[in-house]
Write a protein that holds these residues in place. Structure first.
Motif, PDB file in Angstrom:
ATOM      1  N   GLN A   1      45.007 -19.210  34.827  1.00 34.01           N
ATOM      2  CA  GLN A   1      44.911 -18.478  33.747  1.00 34.01           C
ATOM      3  C   GLN A   1      44.393 -17.157  32.996  1.00 34.01           C
ATOM      4  O   GLN A   1      44.197 -16.326  33.927  1.00 34.01           O
ATOM      5  N   ILE A   2      44.056 -17.050  32.056  1.00 30.20           N
ATOM      6  CA  ILE A   2      44.129 -15.306  31.713  1.00 30.20           C
ATOM      7  C   ILE A   2      43.323 -14.817  31.910  1.00 30.20           C
ATOM      8  O   ILE A   2      43.445 -13.610  31.866  1.00 30.20           O
ATOM      9  N   ASP A   3      41.771 -15.140  31.827  1.00 35.74           N
ATOM     10  CA  ASP A   3      41.041 -14.627  32.461  1.00 35.74           C
ATOM     11  C   ASP A   3      40.487 -14.749  34.066  1.00 35.74           C
ATOM     12  O   ASP A   3      39.674 -14.246  35.020  1.00 35.74           O
ATOM     13  N   GLY A   4      41.343 -15.522  34.882  1.00 36.06           N
ATOM     14  CA  GLY A   4      41.514 -15.202  37.124  1.00 36.06           C
ATOM     15  C   GLY A   4      41.904 -17.150  36.851  1.00 36.06           C
ATOM     16  O   GLY A   4      42.598 -17.587  36.408  1.00 36.06           O
ATOM     17  N   PRO A   5      41.677 -16.988  38.296  1.00 35.68           N
ATOM     18  CA  PRO A   5      41.420 -18.867  39.222  1.00 35.68           C
ATOM     19  C   PRO A   5      40.817 -19.406  37.938  1.00 35.68           C
ATOM     20  O   PRO A   5      39.933 -19.477  37.299  1.00 35.68           O
ATOM     21  N   THR A   6      41.495 -21.050  37.517  1.00 33.14           N
ATOM     22  CA  THR A   6      40.513 -21.316  36.601  1.00 33.14           C
ATOM     23  C   THR A   6      39.474 -22.427  37.178  1.00 33.14           C
ATOM     24  O   THR A   6      38.949 -22.926  36.783  1.00 33.14           O
ATOM     25  N   GLU A   7      39.500 -22.413  38.729  1.00 39.46           N
ATOM     26  CA  GLU A   7      37.954 -22.963  39.769  1.00 39.46           C
ATOM     27  C   GLU A   7      37.095 -21.822  39.342  1.00 39.46           C
ATOM     28  O   GLU A   7      35.843 -22.227  39.216  1.00 39.46           O
ATOM     29  N   LYS A   8      37.584 -20.618  38.697  1.00 38.17           N
ATOM     30  CA  LYS A   8      35.916 -19.955  38.459  1.00 38.17           C
ATOM     31  C   LYS A   8      36.182 -20.053  37.294  1.00 38.17           C
ATOM     32  O   LYS A   8      34.583 -19.575  36.800  1.00 38.17           O
ATOM     33  N   ILE A   9      36.591 -20.203  36.636  1.00 40.04           N
ATOM     34  CA  ILE A   9      36.604 -20.143  34.713  1.00 40.04           C
ATOM     35  C   ILE A   9      35.753 -21.460  34.198  1.00 40.04           C
ATOM     36  O   ILE A   9      34.677 -21.498  33.643  1.00 40.04           O
ATOM     37  N   LEU A  10      37.046 -22.683  34.544  1.00 35.55           N
ATOM     38  CA  LEU A  10      36.492 -23.623  34.412  1.00 35.55           C
ATOM     39  C   LEU A  10      36.720 -24.640  35.723  1.00 35.55           C
ATOM     40  O   LEU A  10      37.846 -24.859  34.925  1.00 35.55           O
ATOM     41  N   SER A  11      36.762 -24.969  36.292  1.00 33.38           N
ATOM     42  CA  SER A  11      37.382 -26.263  37.455  1.00 33.38           C
ATOM     43  C   SER A  11      37.550 -27.060  37.198  1.00 33.38           C
ATOM     44  O   SER A  11      36.764 -28.199  36.005  1.00 33.38           O
ATOM     45  N   LEU A  12      39.042 -27.621  37.320  1.00 34.18           N
ATOM     46  CA  LEU A  12      39.523 -28.958  36.910  1.00 34.18           C
ATOM     47  C   LEU A  12      38.960 -29.622  37.305  1.00 34.18           C
ATOM     48  O   LEU A  12      39.316 -30.850  37.758  1.00 34.18           O
ATOM     49  N   GLU A  13      38.905 -29.773  39.178  1.00 34.69           N
ATOM     50  CA  GLU A  13      38.869 -30.895  40.176  1.00 34.69           C
ATOM     51  C   GLU A  13      39.988 -31.186  40.102  1.00 34.69           C
ATOM     52  O   GLU A  13      40.699 -31.026  40.876  1.00 34.69           O
ATOM     53  N   SER A  14      39.571 -32.882  40.786  1.00 37.06           N
ATOM     54  CA  SER A  14      40.865 -33.515  40.887  1.00 37.06           C
ATOM     55  C   SER A  14      41.262 -33.843  40.203  1.00 37.06           C
ATOM     56  O   SER A  14      41.354 -34.916  39.053  1.00 37.06           O
ATOM     57  N   LEU A  15      42.378 -33.328  39.181  1.00 34.86           N
ATOM     58  CA  LEU A  15      43.258 -33.752  38.836  1.00 34.86           C
ATOM     59  C   LEU A  15      44.359 -35.022  38.654  1.00 34.86           C
ATOM     60  O   LEU A  15      44.374 -36.042  37.295  1.00 34.86           O
TER      61      LEU A  15
END
Length: 281
Positions: A183-197
């Motif tokens: 996402q715009i600020d970096g990997p989703t895992e570092k910004i707000l993890s989505l875990e297992s969609l």
């Protein structure tokens, strides 16, 4: 099939070429996600959806598509133009003053193919569900398709809609997630993890399929399969793995190209990797 896989790949190459040229020309826009979704959008518009470029807002008896992550408008505009909704030459006006091709799609310019404004993230799932319910009320057998970013799922409105659709048996909806992990600020895992969609959507009652969104044969097959699952009581989720910036080597997998335009030298490099397969605008 309407096209061979080779023909679809050729169209997608031109779409990618359109994307980098459009964003470079105005030095503004979002090339990364647009490039990553070029195969999906090409397969959808040139192979899978039953639609007409003779555009009507209601789309009676037609499949309809809603783009939720509206910042990837370059790929949407290119595919619409290449499939006959408006003149290809209009792509040259992207993000220019008085253009119908705004940075985020809007409806008030009357651009054929655009049914919702999608600048604010998180709203597309609700709209797609509403359109699918309207199809049911009108006894219209056509299907609603939608596309959503993975980072966009950090918006809470999505989950209310995701809960609503299976409970109300919205089984004429195929939602796809652009699962690129950026996402715009970096990997989703570092910004707000989505875990297992996949686990989450299945827990909410969706029928989930997975696909490779950057393999034309795979994504076309997955979308056809998704259509075969409609009408069986559950909404369909296509969890689609992609690479941001796919097709341009220095952009692949980097969140830095979420919203950055290439300079002249970078454009030349990109175009060398994306030969013109159809007529340039």
């Amino acid at each position: 099939m309407k096209h061979t896989i080779e023909e679809l790949e050729s169209i997608a190459t031109q779409v990618r070429r359109d994307i980098v040229r459009m964003v470079h020309a105005c030095q503004s826009g979002h090339p990364g996600g647009s490039l990553g979704c070029a195969d999906f959008m090409t397969a959808l518009y040139f192979e899978v959806m039953n639609h007409s470029s003779d555009f009507t807002m209601l789309g009676k008896d037609e499949d309809m598509f809603f783009l939720s992550n509206g910042h990837i408008s370059p790929v949407f505009y290119s595919v619409l133009a290449r499939s006959g909704y408006f003149e290809i030459s209009e792509l040259a006006t992207f993000r220019k003053l008085n253009s119908r091709l705004q940075g985020h799609p809007t409806t008030h310019e009357g651009l054929p193919g655009i049914r919702i404004a999608s600048g604010s993230l998180g709203q597309g799932m609700s709209v797609a569900i509403g359109a699918a319910l309207a199809k049911k009320l009108n006894k219209d057998k056509a299907i609603i398709f939608s596309l959503h970013g993975d980072g966009e799922l950090q918006e809470g409105q999505n989950w209310e809609a995701i809960m609503y659709a299976p409970f109300n048996k919205v089984d004429n909806l195929i939602a796809s997630i652009d699962y690129n992990g950026q996402q715009i600020d970096g990997p989703t895992e570092k910004i707000l993890s989505l875990e297992s969609l996949q686990t989450k959507f299945e827990a909410f009652g969706w029928q989930v399929i997975t696909s490779d969104g950057n393999d034309m044969a795979a994504i076309a097959k997955a979308l056809h399969y998704a259509k075969s699952l409609t009408g069986k009581g559950r909404p369909i989720l296509n969890l689609m793995s992609t690479q941001m910036g796919m097709g341009v080597d220095y952009m692949v997998g980097s969140h830095k190209w979420h919203g950055t335009a290439p300079n002249d030298e970078q454009l030349a490099s990109a175009l060398n990797q994306l030969p013109s397969t159809l007529q340039d605008y």
